[in-house]
Design a protein around this motif. Structure first.
Motif, PDB file in Angstrom:
ATOM      1  N   UNK A 111       0.763  -1.235   0.000  1.00 53.23           N
ATOM      2  CA  UNK A 111       0.000   0.000   0.000  1.00 53.23           C
ATOM      3  C   UNK A 111       0.794   1.286   0.000  1.00 53.23           C
ATOM      4  N   UNK A 112       2.103   1.219  -0.299  1.00 50.39           N
ATOM      5  CA  UNK A 112       2.937   2.415  -0.279  1.00 50.39           C
ATOM      6  C   UNK A 112       3.534   2.685  -1.653  1.00 50.39           C
ATOM      7  N   UNK A 113       3.964   3.923  -1.835  1.00 50.87           N
ATOM      8  CA  UNK A 113       4.611   4.430  -3.039  1.00 50.87           C
ATOM      9  C   UNK A 113       5.499   3.383  -3.706  1.00 50.87           C
ATOM     10  N   UNK A 114       5.160   3.033  -4.934  1.00 53.19           N
ATOM     11  CA  UNK A 114       5.899   2.095  -5.785  1.00 53.19           C
ATOM     12  C   UNK A 114       5.718   0.618  -5.429  1.00 53.19           C
ATOM     13  N   UNK A 115       5.093   0.307  -4.302  1.00 47.67           N
ATOM     14  CA  UNK A 115       4.991  -1.090  -3.906  1.00 47.67           C
ATOM     15  C   UNK A 115       4.147  -1.880  -4.899  1.00 47.67           C
ATOM     16  N   UNK A 116       4.531  -3.132  -5.103  1.00 50.41           N
ATOM     17  CA  UNK A 116       3.815  -4.021  -6.019  1.00 50.41           C
ATOM     18  C   UNK A 116       2.609  -4.663  -5.370  1.00 50.41           C
ATOM     19  N   UNK A 117       2.530  -4.642  -4.039  1.00 50.17           N
ATOM     20  CA  UNK A 117       1.596  -5.483  -3.304  1.00 50.17           C
ATOM     21  C   UNK A 117       0.566  -4.674  -2.529  1.00 50.17           C
ATOM     22  N   UNK A 118      -0.599  -5.292  -2.311  1.00 53.73           N
ATOM     23  CA  UNK A 118      -1.638  -4.627  -1.524  1.00 53.73           C
ATOM     24  C   UNK A 118      -2.020  -5.410  -0.280  1.00 53.73           C
ATOM     25  N   UNK A 119      -1.649  -6.714  -0.210  1.00 59.04           N
ATOM     26  CA  UNK A 119      -2.055  -7.483   0.967  1.00 59.04           C
ATOM     27  C   UNK A 119      -1.346  -8.830   1.006  1.00 59.04           C
ATOM     28  N   UNK A 120      -1.347  -9.422   2.185  1.00 58.47           N
ATOM     29  CA  UNK A 120      -0.974 -10.821   2.355  1.00 58.47           C
ATOM     30  C   UNK A 120      -2.157 -11.674   1.931  1.00 58.47           C
ATOM     31  N   UNK A 121      -1.918 -12.579   1.010  1.00 54.96           N
ATOM     32  CA  UNK A 121      -3.007 -13.391   0.474  1.00 54.96           C
ATOM     33  C   UNK A 121      -3.760 -14.094   1.602  1.00 54.96           C
ATOM     34  N   UNK A 122      -5.080 -14.133   1.481  1.00 54.76           N
ATOM     35  CA  UNK A 122      -5.913 -14.716   2.533  1.00 54.76           C
ATOM     36  C   UNK A 122      -5.694 -16.220   2.694  1.00 54.76           C
TER      37      UNK A 122
END
Length: 521
Positions: A111-122
Motif C-alpha cells: 500500500x505504499x509508493x511504488x509497492x507491487x503489493x496490496x495485501x498478504x493473500x488470505x
C-alpha cells in the motif's frame, strides 16, 4: 499464594524535568478480581514498530524502562534476535506465518509508493486463523500493515484501532508528496541564519521530530492501550482460551511525542554513536540512494541528530508507560498469572549510523536486530545469547497453543532454548538469516547471515558483498569481503548461507551458487 503486580511509581529527573512512570513490581496477594479465570494457555503479543534492541535499561540502554525491565525479569530474553527483513510488511508476514516471503508472496511493503503489493493473500491465515480455528477467542488491536480488512477476514473476534480496516483494494498507494515538500524546505533553509528559519520550519523538523500538542492521553499510543485493555477485559470473561495482539505504531519515525516526553531527555547530554555519519567506504551503491524523501539527511546538523535521538528516547519512555498499563490490566483481570507474553519489535531503525535514517536495503545490526522476550508461566526466566529469528516465533506459539499445522515452517521452535538455555541441543547452527528482497517496488535480493563472530551480506544486484568481523568491528565500518586474510572466513560464511538457502528452498539459490562459485569449490 499467587503473584500479583503491584503498582508503584518511579520518578526520574532528565534534562531538568521530573517524570513519573508507572512501574510493576511483584507482590504476593490473593486474586480478588471478578474476572479471575482458570489456568489455560493464553497468549498475548505486544508488538512495536521500528523498535531498536539497544535502548532499554535492562540492556544498559539510555532510557529508564522499568515496566519493560519487569517483563524482562519474568521472561526468557533472546538477546540476539534477528528480524527477517528491515521492512514492516514482510517482517510482520513472517512473524504471523512462520514462512519467508518467497513462500507467502509477501516480500515488500503493502500500500505504499511504488509497492507491487496490496495485501498478504488470505490463503495465508497465519496464527490468527489457526488460533481461531482451534477455538481461541482472538483479538487484534493496532497496526496490521498486511492489507485491507486482513485481521477480520482471518476471523478475529475483536478488532480496534486498525487503520487498514478502512482501506479497500481499489485505493491508490500512499505517495509522500507532503513529506517531499517538507524535505525541500529543510534543504532550502540549510544556509539561512538561525533567526530567519521560521518560514521554513518552526524549530522542529516534523519529518524527524516533533512535540505533539496535548498529553499522553491524546496520543494514538494511549488509544491502543485503552483498546487493548478493553480486549483483555473481554478475554477474561470468555470461556475460550485467548490469543491477542496489541500492535503499536511507536516508536516508528518520525519521532513525535507530547510533553513531558518531548523534553524528557536533554539533547546536550546525549552522545552520538561511534559510527554516526560514518563514511561508507567499499559499500554497496544502493546505500547511497534516498528511497524515501526523508532518507535525504544532508540538511541535518549534529544538534538536530541529537534532538531527534532525544525524541526517540522520549517515545521509548512513553511506550514503557503503555506497557505498564497493559500489564496492570492483565493482572487486574486475572489473566496475567497464566499468560504467555511475547514482547517483540518488527525490526530496528537507523538514527544516523552509517549516515542512514529510518530503514532501507541493508543489514546493519541497528536495523537487523530486534527486541524479543517471551514470558511463559511455566519457564524459568533466563537470557539466551544464541542467534534466533523472527520466524521462530510462530512454531513456538503453535506448540504452546497446540495449534494444528498449516504447512511448511521456515522457523524452528524456541521451546528447547526456553527450557534449557544456551546449552540446549537445537539441531541447528548458531546463525540467523535475514533478507531484503524489495523496497517499495525496487528489487535488491539481499541475504545476510549472522553468527556470534561474523556477518556476511550477499548483494546479488551489486558487485560488492559485505563481510564484517563483529568481534573486532561491532559497528560494521570495515567491509572485509575482498581482503585476502579473510578469505577462509568468507568461504565459511558462504557455506553457512548456502545451507540456509537450500533448507528454506530460497529461489535465489542457483544465482547464489553462480555468483559464489569461487568460494564453493
Amino acid at each position: 499464594m499467587n503473584k500479583r503486580l503491584a503498582k508503584v511509581f518511579a520518578c526520574v529527573v532528565l534534562g531538568g524535568v521530573a517524570s513519573c512512570v508507572s512501574v510493576t513490581a511483584a507482590a504476593a496477594v490473593l486474586p480478588d478480581s471478578e474476572y479471575a479465570i482458570s489456568e489455560r494457555e493464553n497468549v498475548l503479543i505486544l508488538m512495536f514498530d521500528d523498535m531498536r534492541f539497544d535502548t532499554f535499561s535492562y540492556r544498559d540502554g539510555p532510557v529508564p524502562t522499568p515496566n519493560i525491565d519487569f517483563l524482562a525479569e519474568e521472561s526468557v530474553r533472546f538477546d540476539n534476535a534477528m528480524t527477517t527483513t528491515g521492512l514492516c510488511s514482510p517482517s510482520r508476514a513472517a512473524l504471523f506465518t512462520g514462512r519467508w516471503g518467497h513462500r507467502t508472496g509477501l516480500d515488500d511493503n503493502v500500500g505504499l509508493y511504488h509497492s507491487r503489493l496490496s495485501e498478504l493473500d488470505l490463503s495465508e491465515g497465519g496464527l490468527i486463523a489457526r488460533a481461531k480455528n482451534a477455538g481461541y477467542f482472538v483479538g487484534y488491536v493496532g497496526k496490521w500493515h498486511l492489507g485491507p480488512q486482513g485481521v477480520r477476514l482471518r476471523g478475529a473476534d475483536y478488532t480496534a484501532e486498525i487503520k487498514e480496516a478502512e482501506w479497500s483494494r481499489g485505493m491508490r498507494q500512499f505517495t509522500p508528496y507532503g513529506i517531499a515538500k517538507n524535505i525541500a524546505k529543510y534543504k532550502a533553509a540549510a544556509g539561512v541564519p538561525e533567526g530567519n528559519k521560521s518560514e521554513y520550519f518552526n524549530g522542529e523538523k516534523v519529518e524527524y521530530f516533533q512535540t505533539l500538542p496535548g498529553t499522553y492521553e491524546d496520543t494514538g499510543t494511549y488509544k491502543k492501550v485503552t483498546a487493548g485493555q478493553a480486549l483483555l477485559r473481554k478475554a477474561a470473561r470468555e470461556k475460550r482460551p485467548f490469543f491477542g495482539i496489541i500492535s503499536f505504531d511507536q516508536p516508528h519515525p518520525p519521532y513525535r511525542v507530547p510533553e513531558p516526553y518531548a523534553s524528557m531527555f536533554d539533547p546536550e547530554t546525549l552522545a552520538l554513536p561511534a559510527n554516526h555519519l560514518s563514511k561508507r567506504v567499499n559499500k554497496p551503491m544502493s546505500q547511497d540512494e534516498p528511497f524515501w524523501p526523508w532518507h535525504d539527511v544532508s540538511h541535518l546538523s549534529d544538534a538536530e541528530w541529537l534532538k531527534m535521538r532525544a525524541y526517540y528516547y522520549g517515545a521509548m519512555a512513553m511506550i514503557d508507560r503503555a506497557v505498564g498499563e497493559i500489564l496492570e490490566t492483565a493482572q487486574e483481570t486475572g489473566l496475567y498469572e497464566n499468560l504467555h507474553i511475547v514482547f517483540v519489535g518488527d525490526q530496528g531503525s537507523m538514527l544516523g549510523e552509517h549516515s542512514l535514517y529510518d530503514k532501507g536495503p541493508y543489514a546493519y545490526d541497528e536495523l537487523m536486530r530486534m527486541p524479543l522476550m517471551i514470558r511463559s508461566p511455566k519457564m524459568q526466566p533466563k537470557a539466551i545469547t544464541r542467534q534466533v529469528s523472527m520466524l521462530d516465533i510462530t512454531p513456538t506459539l503453535a506448540e504452546i497453543m497446540r495449534l494444528p499445522e498449516d504447512g511448511v515452517q521456515d522457523g524452528r521452535s524456541l521451546r528447547g532454548l526456553m527450557e534449557k538455555g544456551d546449552a540446549a541441543d537445537m539441531g541447528r547452527k548458531d546463525t540467523a538469516l535475514y533478507a531484503y528482497e524489495w523496497y517499495n517496488g525496487g528489487w535488491f535480493g539481499i541475504r545476510a547471515l549472522r553468527t556470534p563472530d561474523m556477518k556476511f551480506v550477499w548483494n546479488p544486484g551489486d558487485a560488492r558483498d559485505e563481510l564484517y568481523d563483529l568481534r573486532k568491528d561491532p559497528i560494521e565500518i570495515n567491509n572485509l569481503f575482498d581482503k585476502p586474510e579473510y578469505r577462509e572466513r568468507m568461504m565459511s560464511m558462504v557455506l553457512l548461507m548456502r545451507e540456509e538457502l537450500e533448507r528454506t528452498q530460497d529461489p535465489l539459490l542457483r544465482r547464489f551458487d553462480l555468483q559464489m562459485k569461487d568460494f564453493l569449490k
